[in-house]
Design a protein around this motif. Structure first.
Motif, PDB file in Angstrom:
ATOM      1  N   LEU A   1      20.151  12.599   1.744  1.00  0.00           N
ATOM      2  CA  LEU A   1      19.910  12.606   0.294  1.00  0.00           C
ATOM      3  C   LEU A   1      20.857  13.590  -0.389  1.00  0.00           C
ATOM      4  O   LEU A   1      21.453  13.281  -1.423  1.00  0.00           O
ATOM      5  CB  LEU A   1      18.454  12.990   0.026  1.00  0.00           C
ATOM      6  N   VAL A   2      21.009  14.772   0.201  1.00  0.00           N
ATOM      7  CA  VAL A   2      21.896  15.784  -0.391  1.00  0.00           C
ATOM      8  C   VAL A   2      23.357  15.360  -0.253  1.00  0.00           C
ATOM      9  O   VAL A   2      24.111  15.333  -1.236  1.00  0.00           O
ATOM     10  CB  VAL A   2      21.670  17.146   0.297  1.00  0.00           C
TER      11      VAL A   2
ATOM     12  N   THR B   1      24.187  12.377  -2.421  1.00  0.00           N
ATOM     13  CA  THR B   1      24.194  12.707  -3.845  1.00  0.00           C
ATOM     14  C   THR B   1      25.537  13.323  -4.219  1.00  0.00           C
ATOM     15  O   THR B   1      26.110  12.997  -5.268  1.00  0.00           O
ATOM     16  CB  THR B   1      23.048  13.674  -4.190  1.00  0.00           C
TER      17      THR B   1
ATOM     18  N   VAL C   1      28.020  10.430  -4.366  1.00  0.00           N
ATOM     19  CA  VAL C   1      27.895   9.630  -5.590  1.00  0.00           C
ATOM     20  C   VAL C   1      28.418  10.426  -6.782  1.00  0.00           C
ATOM     21  O   VAL C   1      29.112   9.884  -7.653  1.00  0.00           O
ATOM     22  CB  VAL C   1      26.425   9.201  -5.799  1.00  0.00           C
ATOM     23  N   SER C   2      28.121  11.724  -6.819  1.00  0.00           N
ATOM     24  CA  SER C   2      28.607  12.565  -7.915  1.00  0.00           C
ATOM     25  C   SER C   2      30.130  12.552  -7.959  1.00  0.00           C
ATOM     26  O   SER C   2      30.742  12.485  -9.039  1.00  0.00           O
ATOM     27  CB  SER C   2      28.116  14.001  -7.743  1.00  0.00           C
TER      28      SER C   2
ATOM     29  N   ALA D   1      14.865  -0.859   4.929  1.00  0.00           N
ATOM     30  CA  ALA D   1      15.255  -1.092   3.536  1.00  0.00           C
ATOM     31  C   ALA D   1      14.963   0.142   2.691  1.00  0.00           C
ATOM     32  O   ALA D   1      15.789   0.553   1.856  1.00  0.00           O
ATOM     33  CB  ALA D   1      14.505  -2.301   2.981  1.00  0.00           C
TER      34      ALA D   1
ATOM     35  N   VAL E   1      17.561   2.978   3.633  1.00  0.00           N
ATOM     36  CA  VAL E   1      18.908   2.718   3.117  1.00  0.00           C
ATOM     37  C   VAL E   1      18.921   2.849   1.598  1.00  0.00           C
ATOM     38  O   VAL E   1      19.850   3.409   1.015  1.00  0.00           O
ATOM     39  CB  VAL E   1      19.386   1.314   3.554  1.00  0.00           C
ATOM     40  N   THR E   2      17.878   2.349   0.954  1.00  0.00           N
ATOM     41  CA  THR E   2      17.862   2.355  -0.505  1.00  0.00           C
ATOM     42  C   THR E   2      17.577   3.747  -1.048  1.00  0.00           C
ATOM     43  O   THR E   2      18.026   4.091  -2.142  1.00  0.00           O
ATOM     44  CB  THR E   2      16.826   1.342  -1.024  1.00  0.00           C
ATOM     45  N   LEU E   3      16.847   4.570  -0.274  1.00  0.00           N
ATOM     46  CA  LEU E   3      16.584   5.939  -0.727  1.00  0.00           C
ATOM     47  C   LEU E   3      17.871   6.752  -0.754  1.00  0.00           C
ATOM     48  O   LEU E   3      18.068   7.616  -1.602  1.00  0.00           O
ATOM     49  CB  LEU E   3      15.561   6.598   0.203  1.00  0.00           C
ATOM     50  N   SER E   4      18.763   6.429   0.169  1.00  0.00           N
ATOM     51  CA  SER E   4      20.005   7.178   0.253  1.00  0.00           C
ATOM     52  C   SER E   4      20.902   6.828  -0.934  1.00  0.00           C
ATOM     53  O   SER E   4      21.148   5.664  -1.205  1.00  0.00           O
ATOM     54  CB  SER E   4      20.696   6.803   1.564  1.00  0.00           C
ATOM     55  N   PRO E   5      21.393   7.830  -1.661  1.00  0.00           N
ATOM     56  CA  PRO E   5      22.210   7.547  -2.836  1.00  0.00           C
ATOM     57  C   PRO E   5      23.474   6.798  -2.461  1.00  0.00           C
ATOM     58  O   PRO E   5      24.089   7.068  -1.435  1.00  0.00           O
ATOM     59  CB  PRO E   5      22.541   8.936  -3.376  1.00  0.00           C
ATOM     60  N   GLY E   6      23.838   5.838  -3.298  1.00  0.00           N
ATOM     61  CA  GLY E   6      25.074   5.111  -3.076  1.00  0.00           C
ATOM     62  C   GLY E   6      24.909   3.839  -2.277  1.00  0.00           C
ATOM     63  O   GLY E   6      25.820   3.031  -2.224  1.00  0.00           O
ATOM     64  N   THR E   7      23.770   3.672  -1.619  1.00  0.00           N
ATOM     65  CA  THR E   7      23.575   2.439  -0.860  1.00  0.00           C
ATOM     66  C   THR E   7      22.245   1.800  -1.226  1.00  0.00           C
ATOM     67  O   THR E   7      21.305   2.480  -1.625  1.00  0.00           O
ATOM     68  CB  THR E   7      23.593   2.688   0.657  1.00  0.00           C
ATOM     69  N   ALA E   8      22.184   0.483  -1.091  1.00  0.00           N
ATOM     70  CA  ALA E   8      20.948  -0.237  -1.337  1.00  0.00           C
ATOM     71  C   ALA E   8      20.969  -1.517  -0.528  1.00  0.00           C
ATOM     72  O   ALA E   8      22.026  -2.070  -0.253  1.00  0.00           O
ATOM     73  CB  ALA E   8      20.794  -0.563  -2.822  1.00  0.00           C
TER      74      ALA E   8
ATOM     75  N   LEU F   1      28.276   1.988  -2.673  1.00  0.00           N
ATOM     76  CA  LEU F   1      29.170   2.459  -3.735  1.00  0.00           C
ATOM     77  C   LEU F   1      30.218   3.377  -3.115  1.00  0.00           C
ATOM     78  O   LEU F   1      29.869   4.268  -2.344  1.00  0.00           O
ATOM     79  CB  LEU F   1      28.351   3.229  -4.787  1.00  0.00           C
TER      80      LEU F   1
END
Lengths: 118, 192
Positions: free
Chosen positions: B85-86, B89, B92-93, B124, B127-134, B150
């Motif tokens: 997550l960190v 993030t 993505v930033s 699912a 993966v979706t919780l992780s920023p940049g991926t879904a 992303l």
């Protein structure tokens, strides 16, 4: 002691706010529905955690434990929403192909027609 | 206490038995206690009562595919998700600040190594919780799932995103997968 806790708490709150700000900037700057969705849902998750942690240090333990629930439900619900929106966006054609390097889901669509949604 | 009351002739009991309900009762009680914010006899007993009523009124379908749960691996997965997550993030930033409107993404086809609905749900969510991926789509019939990522701008980036998606699947399978599924994931069956 209180001084150190105050500084740590303030740092957490500021970092959390910064993370949310970045998400908001991403919402404006990123080019497509799917990438905006990443900016809209994810940095906020970390931002919310940081803000909750910062807040938890400033309130009585009873209330701090309840903040844990906020974090928990964020973790459980955010992926579901993000996934539903992303999937609907893709299926309704809201994703512009030029912002994707590779789209293997579209390749699959060309191989075989998409089955109707359940 | 029998563990599986009124089993049907050739099949599973129509409703989950007592033992199956215990985890849900425990979980609902925990949520109730957290909502009150105080750990007292009243809140715990109240929580158990509410949990009993809720599980009675809204029975879950019986679990048809018992999945192994490895507590240590689950803990490892949670720690990895927190780290991810960190780290993601920050990633993505970087995309937001560096590329902005020129950011690119990719949609990947990833082999699916489990037929269990619950593994798919955990995967699912992770993966979706992780920023940049879904996760965009699961196609268990074809044994694949589709992830959006992303960031990748070229072939090398796409391969990195693919390895990350496979890595996440391995971690989820390490916590919840059967040994057979883990072997398929380790062998890298069907990978490009």
């Amino acid at each position: 002691m209180t001084g150190v806790a105050d500084i740590v708490s303030a740092c957490l709150l500021l970092l959390g706010a910064l993370s949310c700000l970045l998400g908001a900037i991403g919402l404006v700057r990123l080019p497509s529905m799917l990438s905006r969705l990443q900016a809209a849902t994810k940095p906020q998750t970390l931002g919310l955690f940081l803000i909750l942690a910062g807040t938890a240090m400033r309130v009585p333990t009873d209330s701090a434990v309840t903040l844990l629930l906020v974090a928990l439900f964020q973790v459980i619900t955010a992926p579901v929403i993000s996934q539903l929106v992303g999937r609907s966006a893709y299926r309704s054609g809201a994703v512009r192909p030029e912002v994707l390097v590779v789209d293997e889901l579209a390749e699959r669509g060309r191989r075989a027609p998409e089955p109707p949604p359940q | 206490m029998s563990d599986s009351p009124n089993g049907r002739p050739n099949g599973r009991p129509a409703r989950a038995g007592w033992r199956d309900r215990l985890p849900r009762i425990g979980w609902l009680t925990l949520v109730w206690v957290l909502l009150w914010g105080t750990f007292t006899v009243q809140t715990v007993v109240g929580g158990v009562l509410v949990a009993l009523v809720v599980t009675l009124l809204f029975p879950m379908p019986p679990a048809t595919d018992p999945i192994p749960v490895r507590p240590l691996r689950v803990l490892g997965l949670v720690v990895f998700l927190a780290y991810d997550l960190v780290a993601s993030t920050l990633g993505v930033s970087w995309q937001i600040l560096r590329y902005g409107p020129r950011a690119r993404g990719t949609i990947l086809e990833v082999p699916l190594y489990s037929s269990s609905d619950r593994v798919a749900t955990v995967l699912a969510s992770a993966v979706t919780l992780s920023p940049g991926t879904a996760v965009l789509h699961f196609a268990p019939d074809q044994g694949v799932w589709y992830a959006y990522s992303l960031g990748p701008r070229d072939e090398a980036g796409v391969e990195r995103a693919r390895r990350q998606a496979l890595d996440m699947q391995r971690r989820v399978l390490a916590a919840f997968g059967t040994p057979e599924e883990q072997a398929r994931a380790a062998a890298g069956e069907g990978e490009r």
